[in-house]
Design a protein around this motif. Structure first.
Motif: not given
Length: 245
Positions: A16-45
């Motif tokens: 299923a992820f194979d099917t959605g791979a080409a559009a995946y970054d565009r979809l998550v990029g439209a999610n406010p905070g997606y990348h910032a929240h990943l960075r926050l979790s990484a910093r919390r380590m």
């Protein structure tokens, strides 16, 4: 693909992820905070000394968003990203990375066979655990790959403990995620799986308990900001074990 009450059969998730791979970054990029929240979790380590001399494992790295978050938190570490979806991994490999980052195609269940071995000084698992057929076994295996005292971090959806968070999740899925995913990929299965797999996954308290049952100590969690408050969390835990376990 049939999406049941708990989502797709876990063996069908990589396809299923194979099917959605080409559009995946565009979809998550439209999610406010997606990348910032990943960075926050990484910093919390709290990876020491910007990762100098350390090895980190990014389990279920997808298109590399979580790998990029780890790289910001630990720019001098060696980072190994693994994923079971060849198309998602192709998207990750196509990006520009320093020589300290490399990727391996393998499901988390087959790490040893793929040549991925510990010890690691930290493991990051973003949006992975609810997609595993046997999360308890895999959590024990991941703990065994960590050095004693090293941190495991799961960046994960968990809404079952909150009526408000559950309602927000339903609303966001059916007003934005599923329609947008269907439009961009021509197939709604992955995004309906996302909806179902999150609503059926552990509440935050149960997942903390699951981590403790897998042998981790110091288990705690922190949530995010914005609309994902109470929806996405960083679950943090420590491997207390010996090197020879």
């Amino acid at each position: 693909m049939r999406v049941g009450r708990t989502g797709l059969a876990r063996s069908a998730v990589p396809a299923a992820f194979d099917t959605g791979a080409a559009a995946y970054d565009r979809l998550v990029g439209a999610n406010p905070g997606y990348h910032a929240h990943l960075r926050l979790s990484a910093r919390r380590m709290r990876i020491p000394d910007s990762g100098r001399g350390l090895r980190l494992l990014d389990v279920g790295c997808g298109t590399g968003a979580s790998t990029a978050a780890l790289l910001v938190a630990a720019p001098h570490a060696e980072i190994v990203g693994i994923d079971a979806s060849p198309e998602m991994l192709a998207q990750a490999r196509a990006k520009s990375w320093p020589a300290s980052v490399h990727f391996v195609r393998t499901p988390v269940e087959n790490l040893a066979a793929a040549g991925v071995s510990g010890p690691f000084d930290g493991i990051f698992a973003a949006y992975l655990i609810r997609n595993l057929a046997d999360p308890d076994q895999q959590l024990r295996i991941l703990r065994a790959l960590l050095r004693p005292g090293a941190t495991f971090a799961a960046h994960e959806y968990s809404v079952r403990d909150s009526v408000v968070a559950t309602a927000v999740w339903h609303a966001v899925c059916w007003s934005i995620i599923i329609p947008a995913g269907s439009l961009l990929t021509g197939n709604s299965a992955l995004h309906r799986h996302l909806w179902r797999s999150v609503t059926s996954f552990d509440g935050a308290a149960r997942f903390r308990q699951r981590l403790a049952e897998a042998g981790f100590t110091g288990v705690h969690s922190e949530t995010m900001t914005g609309w994902q408050r109470g929806v996405v969390h960083t679950f943090l835990a420590t491997n207390p074990g010996r090197e020879d376990e």
